[in-house]
Design a protein around this motif. Sequence first.
Motif, PDB file in Angstrom:
ATOM      1  N   GLY A 274       6.612  30.114  39.176  1.00 28.96           N
ATOM      2  CA  GLY A 274       6.487  31.239  40.159  1.00 28.96           C
ATOM      3  C   GLY A 274       5.161  31.060  41.121  1.00 28.96           C
ATOM      4  N   SER A 275       4.115  30.998  40.768  1.00 34.66           N
ATOM      5  CA  SER A 275       2.850  30.893  41.434  1.00 34.66           C
ATOM      6  C   SER A 275       3.215  29.701  42.477  1.00 34.66           C
ATOM      7  CB  SER A 275       1.622  30.558  40.543  1.00 34.66           C
ATOM      8  OG  SER A 275       1.436  31.588  39.813  1.00 34.66           O
TER       9      SER A 275
ATOM     10  N   VAL B  82       4.319  27.580  48.178  1.00 31.57           N
ATOM     11  CA  VAL B  82       5.251  26.871  48.981  1.00 31.57           C
ATOM     12  C   VAL B  82       5.843  27.866  50.112  1.00 31.57           C
ATOM     13  CG1 VAL B  82       7.065  25.337  49.179  1.00 31.57           C
ATOM     14  CG2 VAL B  82       5.656  24.901  47.596  1.00 31.57           C
ATOM     15  N   ALA B  83       6.435  29.140  49.579  1.00 30.65           N
ATOM     16  CA  ALA B  83       7.062  29.725  50.357  1.00 30.65           C
ATOM     17  C   ALA B  83       6.079  30.418  51.498  1.00 30.65           C
ATOM     18  CB  ALA B  83       7.640  30.982  49.629  1.00 30.65           C
TER      19      ALA B  83
ATOM     20  N   MET C 175       3.706  43.548  51.046  1.00 32.36           N
ATOM     21  CA  MET C 175       4.148  42.244  51.231  1.00 32.36           C
ATOM     22  C   MET C 175       5.443  41.983  51.199  1.00 32.36           C
ATOM     23  SD  MET C 175       1.183  39.980  49.140  1.00 32.36           S
ATOM     24  CE  MET C 175       1.365  40.763  47.497  1.00 32.36           C
ATOM     25  N   LEU C 176       6.416  42.746  50.404  1.00 30.27           N
ATOM     26  CA  LEU C 176       7.813  42.629  50.407  1.00 30.27           C
ATOM     27  C   LEU C 176       8.273  43.109  51.854  1.00 30.27           C
ATOM     28  CD1 LEU C 176      10.591  41.945  49.185  1.00 30.27           C
ATOM     29  CD2 LEU C 176      10.576  44.281  48.130  1.00 30.27           C
ATOM     30  N   GLY C 177       7.802  44.276  52.403  1.00 31.20           N
ATOM     31  CA  GLY C 177       8.259  44.912  53.610  1.00 31.20           C
ATOM     32  C   GLY C 177       7.961  43.708  54.652  1.00 31.20           C
TER      33      GLY C 177
ATOM     34  N   THR D  19      12.757  37.451  47.396  1.00 30.06           N
ATOM     35  CA  THR D  19      13.228  37.432  45.873  1.00 30.06           C
ATOM     36  C   THR D  19      12.135  37.580  44.862  1.00 30.06           C
ATOM     37  OG1 THR D  19      15.172  35.982  46.461  1.00 30.06           O
ATOM     38  CG2 THR D  19      14.792  36.310  44.062  1.00 30.06           C
ATOM     39  N   PHE D  20      11.241  36.713  44.861  1.00 27.20           N
ATOM     40  CA  PHE D  20      10.059  36.798  43.930  1.00 27.20           C
ATOM     41  C   PHE D  20       9.410  37.801  44.002  1.00 27.20           C
ATOM     42  CE2 PHE D  20       5.709  36.377  43.122  1.00 27.20           C
ATOM     43  CZ  PHE D  20       5.646  35.570  41.852  1.00 27.20           C
TER      44      PHE D  20
END
Length: 133
Positions: A59-60, A65-66, A118-120, A85-86
């Motif tokens: 996950g990290s 990378v993302a 952050m998702l926003g 997604t994460f």
Amino acid sequence: MNGDTSESDAGESLSRLGRVALGLGLALQASEDFRDMEDTIDYADSAGVPLPEIAAPLGSGTMVVAGLGIALWRLPRIATGAAATFLAVITVTMHDFWDADEDDRDGERLAFFGNLAMLGGVLVFLRRAYRSE
């Protein structure tokens, strides 16, 4: 018309700056997990993550990378999709402040709202990735 072009260029520059800041922020925050992966694994284990010794570094690494993909705008659909997604999964499963012990509640609430912000930002650029390609 020149004013429109200048305004458009300024908006594009501001958007690029926001994208780079968001991407680097995601990548650098996730890279902090590697400084003490044992704690990261223990935290994931305490939250009931299956196979935390695999899931935590995976996950990290995915977020590093993302985040770099977002900052550099390389494979933007994959980068923003992976980050979204994460963050969507981790935010509600790992930072469920409503179920946290009283001693941990404030920290989990802060992490929850930070991830939500952050998702926003990621969702804004996810939309942009699908509009621009």
